[in-house]
Scaffold this motif. Structure first.
Motif, PDB file in Angstrom:
ATOM      1  N   ILE A 327       0.845  -1.187   0.000  1.00  0.00           N
ATOM      2  CA  ILE A 327       0.000   0.000   0.000  1.00  0.00           C
ATOM      3  C   ILE A 327       0.884   1.241   0.000  1.00  0.00           C
ATOM      4  CG2 ILE A 327      -1.961  -1.105   1.132  1.00  0.00           C
ATOM      5  CD1 ILE A 327      -1.068   0.096   3.756  1.00  0.00           C
ATOM      6  N   ASN A 328       0.341   2.332  -0.545  1.00  0.00           N
ATOM      7  CA  ASN A 328       1.055   3.616  -0.607  1.00  0.00           C
ATOM      8  C   ASN A 328       2.407   3.496  -1.302  1.00  0.00           C
ATOM      9  OD1 ASN A 328      -1.029   4.743   0.987  1.00  0.00           O
ATOM     10  ND2 ASN A 328      -0.007   4.103   2.850  1.00  0.00           N
ATOM     11  N   SER A 329       2.476   2.638  -2.307  1.00  0.00           N
ATOM     12  CA  SER A 329       3.757   2.433  -2.990  1.00  0.00           C
ATOM     13  C   SER A 329       3.747   2.959  -4.425  1.00  0.00           C
ATOM     14  CB  SER A 329       4.092   0.932  -3.015  1.00  0.00           C
ATOM     15  OG  SER A 329       3.145   0.216  -3.791  1.00  0.00           O
ATOM     16  N   VAL A 330       2.659   3.630  -4.825  1.00  0.00           N
ATOM     17  CA  VAL A 330       2.556   4.084  -6.211  1.00  0.00           C
ATOM     18  C   VAL A 330       3.365   5.365  -6.414  1.00  0.00           C
ATOM     19  CG1 VAL A 330       0.426   5.390  -5.749  1.00  0.00           C
ATOM     20  CG2 VAL A 330       0.968   4.672  -8.079  1.00  0.00           C
ATOM     21  N   GLU A 331       4.114   5.400  -7.498  1.00  0.00           N
ATOM     22  CA  GLU A 331       4.855   6.601  -7.900  1.00  0.00           C
ATOM     23  C   GLU A 331       4.441   6.940  -9.324  1.00  0.00           C
ATOM     24  OE1 GLU A 331       9.388   7.454  -9.080  1.00  0.00           O
ATOM     25  OE2 GLU A 331       9.110   7.072  -6.926  1.00  0.00           O
ATOM     26  N   VAL A 332       3.946   8.154  -9.522  1.00  0.00           N
ATOM     27  CA  VAL A 332       3.440   8.571 -10.830  1.00  0.00           C
ATOM     28  C   VAL A 332       4.601   9.010 -11.708  1.00  0.00           C
ATOM     29  CG1 VAL A 332       1.814  10.072 -12.053  1.00  0.00           C
ATOM     30  CG2 VAL A 332       1.321   9.348  -9.701  1.00  0.00           C
ATOM     31  N   GLU A 333       4.661   8.489 -12.918  1.00  0.00           N
ATOM     32  CA  GLU A 333       5.682   8.872 -13.885  1.00  0.00           C
ATOM     33  C   GLU A 333       4.988   9.447 -15.113  1.00  0.00           C
ATOM     34  OE1 GLU A 333       7.770   5.093 -14.335  1.00  0.00           O
ATOM     35  OE2 GLU A 333       9.361   5.853 -13.032  1.00  0.00           O
ATOM     36  N   GLU A 334       5.386  10.648 -15.488  1.00  0.00           N
ATOM     37  CA  GLU A 334       4.744  11.301 -16.623  1.00  0.00           C
ATOM     38  C   GLU A 334       5.708  11.420 -17.799  1.00  0.00           C
ATOM     39  OE1 GLU A 334       6.956  14.261 -14.305  1.00  0.00           O
ATOM     40  OE2 GLU A 334       5.381  12.845 -13.733  1.00  0.00           O
ATOM     41  N   GLN A 335       5.163  11.411 -19.001  1.00  0.00           N
ATOM     42  CA  GLN A 335       5.984  11.632 -20.194  1.00  0.00           C
ATOM     43  C   GLN A 335       5.152  12.350 -21.251  1.00  0.00           C
ATOM     44  OE1 GLN A 335       7.164   7.703 -21.423  1.00  0.00           O
ATOM     45  NE2 GLN A 335       5.258   7.287 -22.487  1.00  0.00           N
ATOM     46  N   ILE A 336       5.852  13.098 -22.106  1.00  0.00           N
ATOM     47  CA  ILE A 336       5.178  13.892 -23.136  1.00  0.00           C
ATOM     48  C   ILE A 336       4.731  12.988 -24.279  1.00  0.00           C
ATOM     49  CG2 ILE A 336       5.487  15.779 -24.784  1.00  0.00           C
ATOM     50  CD1 ILE A 336       7.627  16.900 -22.900  1.00  0.00           C
ATOM     51  N   ALA A 337       3.550  13.267 -24.772  1.00  0.00           N
ATOM     52  CA  ALA A 337       3.018  12.510 -25.906  1.00  0.00           C
ATOM     53  C   ALA A 337       2.209  13.450 -26.787  1.00  0.00           C
ATOM     54  CB  ALA A 337       2.145  11.354 -25.417  1.00  0.00           C
ATOM     55  N   LYS A 338       1.901  12.994 -27.964  1.00  0.00           N
ATOM     56  CA  LYS A 338       1.048  13.772 -28.860  1.00  0.00           C
ATOM     57  C   LYS A 338      -0.401  13.507 -28.512  1.00  0.00           C
ATOM     58  CE  LYS A 338       0.232  14.777 -33.755  1.00  0.00           C
ATOM     59  NZ  LYS A 338       0.588  14.448 -35.157  1.00  0.00           N
ATOM     60  N   ALA A 339      -1.180  14.564 -28.413  1.00  0.00           N
ATOM     61  CA  ALA A 339      -2.581  14.429 -28.031  1.00  0.00           C
ATOM     62  C   ALA A 339      -3.349  13.659 -29.090  1.00  0.00           C
ATOM     63  CB  ALA A 339      -3.209  15.811 -27.838  1.00  0.00           C
ATOM     64  N   ASN A 340      -4.231  12.767 -28.608  1.00  0.00           N
ATOM     65  CA  ASN A 340      -5.103  12.048 -29.536  1.00  0.00           C
ATOM     66  C   ASN A 340      -6.194  12.955 -30.037  1.00  0.00           C
ATOM     67  OD1 ASN A 340      -3.811   9.514 -29.306  1.00  0.00           O
ATOM     68  ND2 ASN A 340      -4.878   9.116 -27.375  1.00  0.00           N
ATOM     69  N   PRO A 341      -6.533  12.875 -31.315  1.00  0.00           N
ATOM     70  CA  PRO A 341      -7.603  13.727 -31.834  1.00  0.00           C
ATOM     71  C   PRO A 341      -8.936  13.384 -31.181  1.00  0.00           C
ATOM     72  CG  PRO A 341      -7.002  12.053 -33.446  1.00  0.00           C
ATOM     73  CD  PRO A 341      -5.976  11.991 -32.351  1.00  0.00           C
ATOM     74  N   GLN A 342      -9.696  14.396 -30.791  1.00  0.00           N
ATOM     75  CA  GLN A 342     -10.989  14.185 -30.165  1.00  0.00           C
ATOM     76  C   GLN A 342     -12.058  13.974 -31.243  1.00  0.00           C
ATOM     77  OE1 GLN A 342     -11.484  14.039 -26.811  1.00  0.00           O
ATOM     78  NE2 GLN A 342      -9.266  14.184 -26.616  1.00  0.00           N
ATOM     79  N   THR A 343     -12.955  13.045 -30.962  1.00  0.00           N
ATOM     80  CA  THR A 343     -14.077  12.815 -31.882  1.00  0.00           C
ATOM     81  C   THR A 343     -15.364  12.944 -31.122  1.00  0.00           C
ATOM     82  OG1 THR A 343     -14.254  10.446 -31.481  1.00  0.00           O
ATOM     83  CG2 THR A 343     -12.643  11.147 -33.139  1.00  0.00           C
ATOM     84  N   ASP A 344     -16.459  13.079 -31.871  1.00  0.00           N
ATOM     85  CA  ASP A 344     -17.757  13.161 -31.246  1.00  0.00           C
ATOM     86  C   ASP A 344     -18.513  11.835 -31.314  1.00  0.00           C
ATOM     87  OD1 ASP A 344     -17.452  15.818 -30.629  1.00  0.00           O
ATOM     88  OD2 ASP A 344     -18.145  16.477 -32.614  1.00  0.00           O
ATOM     89  N   TYR A 345     -17.767  10.747 -31.687  1.00  0.00           N
ATOM     90  CA  TYR A 345     -18.428   9.449 -31.783  1.00  0.00           C
ATOM     91  C   TYR A 345     -18.792   8.936 -30.406  1.00  0.00           C
ATOM     92  CZ  TYR A 345     -16.460   9.570 -36.484  1.00  0.00           C
ATOM     93  OH  TYR A 345     -16.125   9.929 -37.754  1.00  0.00           O
ATOM     94  N   SER A 346     -19.874   8.219 -30.329  1.00  0.00           N
ATOM     95  CA  SER A 346     -20.322   7.651 -29.059  1.00  0.00           C
ATOM     96  C   SER A 346     -20.760   6.222 -29.271  1.00  0.00           C
ATOM     97  CB  SER A 346     -21.479   8.482 -28.502  1.00  0.00           C
ATOM     98  OG  SER A 346     -22.016   7.849 -27.364  1.00  0.00           O
ATOM     99  N   LEU A 347     -20.653   5.440 -28.212  1.00  0.00           N
ATOM    100  CA  LEU A 347     -21.116   4.069 -28.275  1.00  0.00           C
ATOM    101  C   LEU A 347     -22.631   3.982 -28.134  1.00  0.00           C
ATOM    102  CD1 LEU A 347     -18.439   2.276 -26.075  1.00  0.00           C
ATOM    103  CD2 LEU A 347     -18.600   2.251 -28.570  1.00  0.00           C
ATOM    104  N   PHE A 348     -23.249   5.061 -27.717  1.00  0.00           N
ATOM    105  CA  PHE A 348     -24.681   5.039 -27.450  1.00  0.00           C
ATOM    106  C   PHE A 348     -25.412   5.940 -28.443  1.00  0.00           C
ATOM    107  CE2 PHE A 348     -22.460   4.295 -23.485  1.00  0.00           C
ATOM    108  CZ  PHE A 348     -23.009   3.080 -23.106  1.00  0.00           C
TER     109      PHE A 348
END
Length: 348
Positions: A327-348
């Motif tokens: 427990i309490n052992s998580v360490e967050v690691e971040e890295q730069i990436a290219k943003a995914n294009p947003q869509t208006d598609y929905s499953l519903f």
């Protein structure tokens, strides 16, 4: 008769009598111990029969066991366990346990079997195995912790808390574990109002600061204002992913604009229009902010989660490490990436 009676007073006769009685006691004790051992082995075999499964592809019914097979089979079972083929590992562990006589080795394999059931999600079976081990070895600290994990995963938090007392008796420091279980029970409580939960969460945070990440995450879902009150500018690294994914509606601009790191984070995210003067101290955030200032707005952050105890990395966050259950052992690691294009598609 008079000639016989004095023999009972003879010191040599007394010594011989004591020796005979001692031999009788030794033989009876040995026979009783042997009987108990055989009975225990019989009970263990009957206990293990409950876990036999016809679903496993490994047929061990007609496979003769040799002593030299012990180490290769245990290594094979561990390899199956590590690769996620839990049913095969379980089958091998059961086969070895039924065929070895060494009690310490048998108990160690029972513990591995319980651990495999735990990772495979067979919580009731894991509970049964751990309970059986503790029946024979109640001072097994590792198994006590693992049994507590099983109860926790079953949401039996009162049962999990019962593990605290024997651990304390064995001189284990259980303060953080106790507060972690209190927090878990609080989060799952459906009867408390949101404001009552928020107050209780703040109290737990004061008593155990190590639970900061979980408490901030939970508070943001209950009471945004209360959450921002406990967010520590010195501990942003611990919750950077949580803050990154917050919707615009949950931001407290007064707090954000008064802190350079938070300002940089939300400028890089695109929520603020003015770039902070000072650097945040986070390489990825500063690079994204600089890129956005130069007109590149397609940057994003990706996060991975490292367990500081077993050093395993995971794509999603966790309260307990999925591998070592810390427990309490998580360490967050971040890295730069290219943003995914947003869509208006929905499953519903």
């Amino acid at each position: 008769m008079e000639n016989i009676l004095p023999a009972y007073n003879d010191p040599l006769f007394s010594i011989l009598l004591i020796i005979v009685i001692a031999l009788i006691i030794s033989v009876v004790t040995y026979a009783w111990g042997l009987y108990r051992q055989q009975k225990e082995e019989g009970n263990l075999l009957k206990f293990l029969e409950k876990f036999d499964s016809a679903e496993c592809s490994l047929d061990t019914d007609d496979m003769p066991f040799e002593t030299h097979m012990f180490k290769p089979l245990t290594l094979l079972a561990k390899a199956f366990e590590n690769s996620g083929e839990y049913h095969k590992a379980i089958n091998i562990y059961l086969y070895i346990i039924k065929n070895i006589a060494d009690e310490p080795a048998k108990m160690e394999l029972m513990e591995r079997l319980g651990n495999t059931y735990l990772h495979a999600g067979f919580l009731e079976r894991a509970r049964s195995i751990y309970t059986e081990i503790l029946r024979k070895r109640p001072r097994n600290i590792k198994v006590l912790y693992e049994l507590g994990v099983v109860y926790e995963m079953m949401h039996h938090y009162e049962k999990a808390r019962e593990i605290i007392e024997p651990l304390n008796t064995l001189n284990e420091d259980t303060h953080t574990l106790s507060k972690f279980l209190e927090l878990s029970a609080l989060i799952s409580d459906k009867m408390l109002r949101a404001d009552e939960k928020a107050e209780a969460l703040k109290t737990i945070l004061e008593e155990e600061p190590k639970l900061y990440r979980q408490i901030v995450d939970t508070l943001l879902k209950l009471d945004t204002t209360a959450a921002w009150q406990v967010i520590d500018p010195q501990r942003i690294k611990e919750v950077i992913d949580i803050l990154w994914f917050l919707p615009n509606s949950q931001l407290d601009l007064d707090i954000i604009t008064s802190n350079e790191t938070l300002s940089t984070l939300y400028y890089a995210k695109g929520y603020l229009q003015k770039q902070p003067v000072a650097k945040s101290g986070f390489f990825a955030l500063d690079m994204l902010a600089t890129a956005r200032e130069s007109g590149f707005e397609k940057g994003d952050l990706l996060f991975s989660y490292l367990c500081t105890k077993c050093k395993q990395s995971f794509p999603v966050s966790f309260r307990r490490c999925p591998n070592c259950m810390a427990i309490n052992s998580v360490e967050v690691e971040e890295q730069i990436a290219k943003a995914n294009p947003q869509t208006d598609y929905s499953l519903f």
